[in-house]
Design a protein around this motif. Structure first.
Motif, mmCIF file in Angstrom:
data_model
loop_
_atom_site.group_PDB
_atom_site.id
_atom_site.type_symbol
_atom_site.label_atom_id
_atom_site.label_comp_id
_atom_site.label_asym_id
_atom_site.label_seq_id
_atom_site.Cartn_x
_atom_site.Cartn_y
_atom_site.Cartn_z
ATOM 1 N N ILE A 4 0.829 -1.203 0.000
ATOM 2 C CA ILE A 4 0.000 0.000 0.000
ATOM 3 C C ILE A 4 0.864 1.254 0.000
ATOM 4 N N GLU A 5 1.918 1.261 0.795
ATOM 5 C CA GLU A 5 2.770 2.447 0.846
ATOM 6 C C GLU A 5 3.524 2.642 -0.468
ATOM 7 N N ALA A 6 3.855 1.543 -1.150
ATOM 8 C CA ALA A 6 4.470 1.664 -2.473
ATOM 9 C C ALA A 6 3.481 2.281 -3.456
ATOM 10 N N ALA A 7 2.206 1.867 -3.361
ATOM 11 C CA ALA A 7 1.179 2.426 -4.247
ATOM 12 C C ALA A 7 0.961 3.907 -3.950
ATOM 13 N N LEU A 8 0.957 4.273 -2.675
ATOM 14 C CA LEU A 8 0.792 5.685 -2.309
ATOM 15 C C LEU A 8 1.959 6.521 -2.826
ATOM 16 N N HIS A 9 3.162 5.956 -2.758
ATOM 17 C CA HIS A 9 4.343 6.646 -3.285
ATOM 18 C C HIS A 9 4.213 6.849 -4.798
ATOM 19 N N ASP A 10 3.752 5.804 -5.485
ATOM 20 C CA ASP A 10 3.570 5.909 -6.936
ATOM 21 C C ASP A 10 2.506 6.958 -7.278
ATOM 22 N N PHE A 11 1.468 7.031 -6.458
ATOM 23 C CA PHE A 11 0.432 8.036 -6.682
ATOM 24 C C PHE A 11 1.006 9.448 -6.593
ATOM 25 N N THR A 12 1.839 9.667 -5.581
ATOM 26 C CA THR A 12 2.464 10.981 -5.433
ATOM 27 C C THR A 12 3.379 11.292 -6.610
ATOM 28 N N GLU A 13 4.125 10.287 -7.064
ATOM 29 C CA GLU A 13 5.018 10.481 -8.210
ATOM 30 C C GLU A 13 4.221 10.859 -9.466
ATOM 31 N N GLU A 14 3.054 10.251 -9.651
ATOM 32 C CA GLU A 14 2.262 10.503 -10.850
ATOM 33 C C GLU A 14 1.469 11.802 -10.784
ATOM 34 N N VAL B 84 -21.281 3.854 -1.760
ATOM 35 C CA VAL B 84 -20.543 4.466 -0.653
ATOM 36 C C VAL B 84 -19.262 3.723 -0.313
ATOM 37 N N GLY B 85 -18.986 2.649 -1.024
ATOM 38 C CA GLY B 85 -17.747 1.910 -0.807
ATOM 39 C C GLY B 85 -17.568 0.879 -1.898
ATOM 40 N N ILE B 86 -16.319 0.613 -2.237
ATOM 41 C CA ILE B 86 -15.991 -0.412 -3.228
ATOM 42 C C ILE B 86 -14.874 -1.269 -2.639
ATOM 43 N N SER B 87 -15.097 -2.579 -2.594
ATOM 44 C CA SER B 87 -14.099 -3.468 -1.994
ATOM 45 C C SER B 87 -12.746 -3.305 -2.681
ATOM 46 N N LEU B 88 -11.713 -3.254 -1.862
ATOM 47 C CA LEU B 88 -10.365 -3.227 -2.402
ATOM 48 C C LEU B 88 -10.003 -4.562 -3.022
ATOM 49 N N ALA B 89 -10.561 -5.618 -2.451
ATOM 50 C CA ALA B 89 -10.277 -6.965 -2.943
ATOM 51 C C ALA B 89 -11.532 -7.804 -2.810
ATOM 52 N N GLN C 278 -9.357 10.854 -6.636
ATOM 53 C CA GLN C 278 -8.309 10.415 -7.555
ATOM 54 C C GLN C 278 -7.455 9.317 -6.915
ATOM 55 N N LEU C 279 -7.165 9.471 -5.612
ATOM 56 C CA LEU C 279 -6.395 8.462 -4.885
ATOM 57 C C LEU C 279 -7.161 7.150 -4.806
ATOM 58 N N ILE C 280 -8.446 7.225 -4.521
ATOM 59 C CA ILE C 280 -9.268 6.019 -4.435
ATOM 60 C C ILE C 280 -9.268 5.280 -5.771
ATOM 61 N N GLN C 281 -9.438 6.000 -6.836
ATOM 62 C CA GLN C 281 -9.441 5.382 -8.159
ATOM 63 C C GLN C 281 -8.096 4.726 -8.457
ATOM 64 N N PHE C 282 -7.021 5.344 -8.007
ATOM 65 C CA PHE C 282 -5.674 4.817 -8.204
ATOM 66 C C PHE C 282 -5.492 3.499 -7.451
ATOM 67 N N ILE C 283 -5.890 3.476 -6.170
ATOM 68 C CA ILE C 283 -5.708 2.288 -5.329
ATOM 69 C C ILE C 283 -6.579 1.133 -5.815
ATOM 70 N N LEU C 284 -7.734 1.452 -6.401
ATOM 71 C CA LEU C 284 -8.645 0.402 -6.874
ATOM 72 C C LEU C 284 -8.199 -0.226 -8.189
ATOM 73 N N ASN C 285 -7.153 0.287 -8.788
ATOM 74 C CA ASN C 285 -6.616 -0.277 -10.017
ATOM 75 C C ASN C 285 -5.761 -1.499 -9.681
ATOM 76 N N PRO C 286 -6.152 -2.711 -10.105
ATOM 77 C CA PRO C 286 -5.367 -3.908 -9.777
ATOM 78 C C PRO C 286 -3.900 -3.802 -10.169
ATOM 79 N N GLU C 287 -3.619 -3.029 -11.198
ATOM 80 C CA GLU C 287 -2.230 -2.861 -11.636
ATOM 81 C C GLU C 287 -1.358 -2.271 -10.525
ATOM 82 N N LYS C 288 -1.961 -1.440 -9.678
ATOM 83 C CA LYS C 288 -1.199 -0.725 -8.656
ATOM 84 C C LYS C 288 -0.949 -1.566 -7.408
#
Length: 425
Positions: free
Chosen positions: A40-50, A126-131, A327-337
């Motif tokens: 998760i922290e790697a994904a958050l870092h990638d989000f900031t980079e993008e 109001v919510g979308i499962s992460l997995a 935007q962050l939520i959409q990023f984290i919900l991408n399986p690629e990330k």
């Protein structure tokens, strides 16, 4: 003087810009193991980079919901984060979670499986499962091989009936003298291998209830049907596994049976019904210790059914940075990330195309983690036999669970029938 004023003005602008940037930092709360934290922290870092938007991770590995409630009372809620499944709808109704209708309607947001959507009666998402986490049955190949019994079925159309399941459990349950429960001299107080173990959490029980056309709630989620004959029949059947057939550890005996991977390695257990997230631990145990396991579909009463769970990602109502948080939520919900969490066996994707597109399936089914039968026992099973778990719709799941779960303890102890236990509440 002009130069000094210019310098001062520049410094003030820099200070204001820094303060503003600090205010723009998002906070994201989540739970999880070391691997999940790292991913998760790697994904958050990638989000900031993008995007250039900074995110402060808030890892809460224990008592997550309690701490979130405390933060809500103090007015210090994060912008976005994980949410406990059983509280999501209730929090949304109470105005503490914002809707995600705009993200779900976006052309750039891939279609999700409906079973992973937390939706209010008015249609708001109001919510979308992460997995997605399909409920399946894991089994210990070593115990089956030693007994010369065929492995459990890995397709919904071949699912064992409940009677077939119990018959195999009896063949695999053995006491210290090598006797089985249906043989003379069997010592129920000294069992060395149990046929099966089934957790009593609602997301594990609900698929079994629904398999018998019962449930915790009615199909429209407007009434409780725990006292229906169909539901009571399943509860009694589970109690009989402990107290009549002696193929399942009692609450007192449960302390002697370790976690699934350890219980499989020591041959203390033949089968366990659990969420597919346990695959991560079993795959690690197989690699490190040689644990032999497989995955099967659930036994059925009247029809082959599985359920699911999956903590959602939500947008908290008080976020002052809604656009960035969405935007962050959409990023984290991408399986690629978060592919590392999927490849490890901890998560399943929630995007529909990852279950139907062969090129995508090949990216998340990993040799050495996902056994060959995973394709039918999990992927196809998810598509063909998934029910929508009640906490995706009902606001009071946590409260209902707190009432009926302890009421069933006498059933597991063999001192009450299901009708008596449910009747008491």
């Amino acid at each position: 003087m002009k130069r000094a004023l210019a310098i001062l003005l520049t410094l003030l602008l820099i200070t204001a810009s820094t303060a503003f940037a600090g205010n723009e930092k998002l906070t994201f709360s989540y739970w999880g193991s070391g691997l999940e934290k790292e991913s998760i922290e790697a994904a958050l870092h990638d989000f900031t980079e993008e995007t250039g938007v900074e995110v402060e991770p808030l890892h809460i590995p224990e008592n997550y919901q309690t701490k979130l409630t405390t933060m809500a009372a103090a007015g210090t809620m994060p912008d976005a984060g994980y949410m406990d499944e059983s509280n999501t709808i209730g929090w949304a109704i109470n105005g503490m979670i914002d809707n995600l209708n705009d993200i779900y309607a976006s052309d750039t947001f891939s279609a999700r499986m409906e079973s992973n959507i937390f939706r209010l009666d008015n249609g708001d998402i109001v919510g979308i499962s992460l997995a997605n986490e399909t409920i399946v049955m894991f089994y210990n190949k070593a115990v089956f091989d030693a007994a010369g019994i065929a492995y459990p079925p890995a397709t919904a159309d071949a699912a064992w009936t409940w009677d077939q399941f119990i018959d195999v459990c009896q063949q695999l349950t053995v006491d210290a003298n090598g006797n089985h429960p249906n043989e003379a001299g069997f010592d129920a107080a000294n069992i060395v291998t149990y046929g099966a173990r089934i957790g009593k959490a609602s997301h594990l029980l609900e698929p079994l209830f629904r398999s018998n056309e019962g449930g915790i709630y009615s199909e429209d989620y407007k009434s409780i049907i725990l006292d229906s004959p169909e539901t009571l029949e399943v509860i009694d059947a589970l109690g009989d596994m402990i107290n009549v057939q002696h193929v399942h550890p009692s609450p007192d005996q449960a302390a002697t049976v370790p976690s699934m991977s350890a219980a499989f390695l020591s041959n203390r257990l033949a089968m366990q019904i659990d969420g597919q997230w346990s695959l991560q631990d079993l795959a690690y145990s197989a690699k490190e210790d040689g644990t032999q396991f497989g995955i099967a579909v659930l036994p059925k009463f009247k029809k082959a059914v599985t359920g699911n769970t999956g903590g959602p990602i939500v947008l908290f109502k008080d976020s002052e940075h809604r656009e960035d948080a969405v935007q962050l939520i959409q990023f984290i919900l991408n399986p690629e990330k978060v592919l590392g969490l999927i490849n490890s066996g901890l998560w399943q994707p929630t995007e529909q195309q990852w279950y139907t597109d062969e090129s995508l399936i090949g990216r998340w089914m990993v040799e050495g983690v996902h056994p060959p039968e995973y394709r039918t026992a999990v992927i196809e099973y998810t598509l063909s036999s998934m029910i929508n778990n009640s906490f995706f719709h009902v606001p009071t799941v946590a409260k209902v669970n707190d009432i009926y779960t302890p009421a069933l303890d006498p059933v597991w102890a063999g001192t009450a029938t299901a009708e008596e236990a449910i009747g008491s509440v």
